[in-house]
Design an enzyme around this catalytic site. Structure first.
Site, mmCIF file in Angstrom:
data_model
loop_
_atom_site.group_PDB
_atom_site.id
_atom_site.type_symbol
_atom_site.label_atom_id
_atom_site.label_comp_id
_atom_site.label_asym_id
_atom_site.label_seq_id
_atom_site.Cartn_x
_atom_site.Cartn_y
_atom_site.Cartn_z
ATOM 1 N N THR A 43 0.833 -1.208 0.000
ATOM 2 C CA THR A 43 0.000 0.000 0.000
ATOM 3 C C THR A 43 0.864 1.253 0.000
ATOM 4 O O THR A 43 0.546 2.231 -0.689
ATOM 5 C CB THR A 43 -0.974 -0.015 1.193
ATOM 6 O OG1 THR A 43 -1.697 -1.250 1.169
ATOM 7 C CG2 THR A 43 -1.963 1.125 1.119
ATOM 8 N N CYS A 44 1.955 1.242 0.730
ATOM 9 C CA CYS A 44 2.848 2.410 0.759
ATOM 10 C C CYS A 44 3.499 2.627 -0.603
ATOM 11 O O CYS A 44 3.718 3.767 -1.013
ATOM 12 C CB CYS A 44 3.917 2.242 1.841
ATOM 13 S SG CYS A 44 3.230 2.252 3.511
#
Length: 152
Positions: A43-44
């Site tokens: 996600t990052c």
């Protein structure tokens, strides 16, 4: 958690190359400071690539972008190189700034509870005051929200 209208605290962090970035060095233009938990996590990575792909848009509005996490300079350098990121990542290894703005919190992930950065994005005005905050960021929705705030 720091809120809209409040003054962002003074800080001094290094970027991936060891250059010192301070709150004072950001004055004079709007700035996006997005806090994320860790380099090279799915996600990052998606979030960082979204900022990379939209950087020309932000530059056209004279808005600078910085990612901030507890990762080291070396990890930031690797993350930038691996994903061709075109903006600085700031090192907050001691989580001092993350704590000061209220994003270093108790988190639950896969049934485990631990302290970490809760994904949060601050938009600062030209004076370093908080223009707006996106809390508990949903990465797929973030760019649309940022554009609405900046164009609003």
């Amino acid at each position: 958690m720091l809120q809209k209208g409040e003054q962002f605290p003074d800080f001094e962090l290094t970027n991936q190359d060891g250059k010192v970035i301070t709150k004072a060095s950001l004055k004079g233009q709007k700035t996006i400071l997005y806090f994320y938990s860790r380099d090279n996590t799915p996600t990052c990575t998606t979030e960082a690539c979204d900022f990379r792909d939209n950087l020309a848009y932000f530059n056209n509005l004279k808005v600078s972008v910085y990612g901030i996490s507890g990762d080291s300079q070396r990890k930031h350098q690797n993350f930038i190189k691996k994903h061709n990121l075109n903006f600085d990542l700031l090192v907050d290894e001691a989580y001092k700034l993350s704590e000061a703005v209220g994003v270093y919190q108790l988190k639950k992930s896969f049934g485990k509870t631990s302290m970490g950065i809760v994904r949060t994005t601050f938009i600062l005005d030209e004076n370093g005051d908080v223009l707006d905050v996106i809390e508990k960021v949903k990465v797929k929705e973030q760019m649309a929200k940022l554009k609405a705030i900046l164009e609003g």
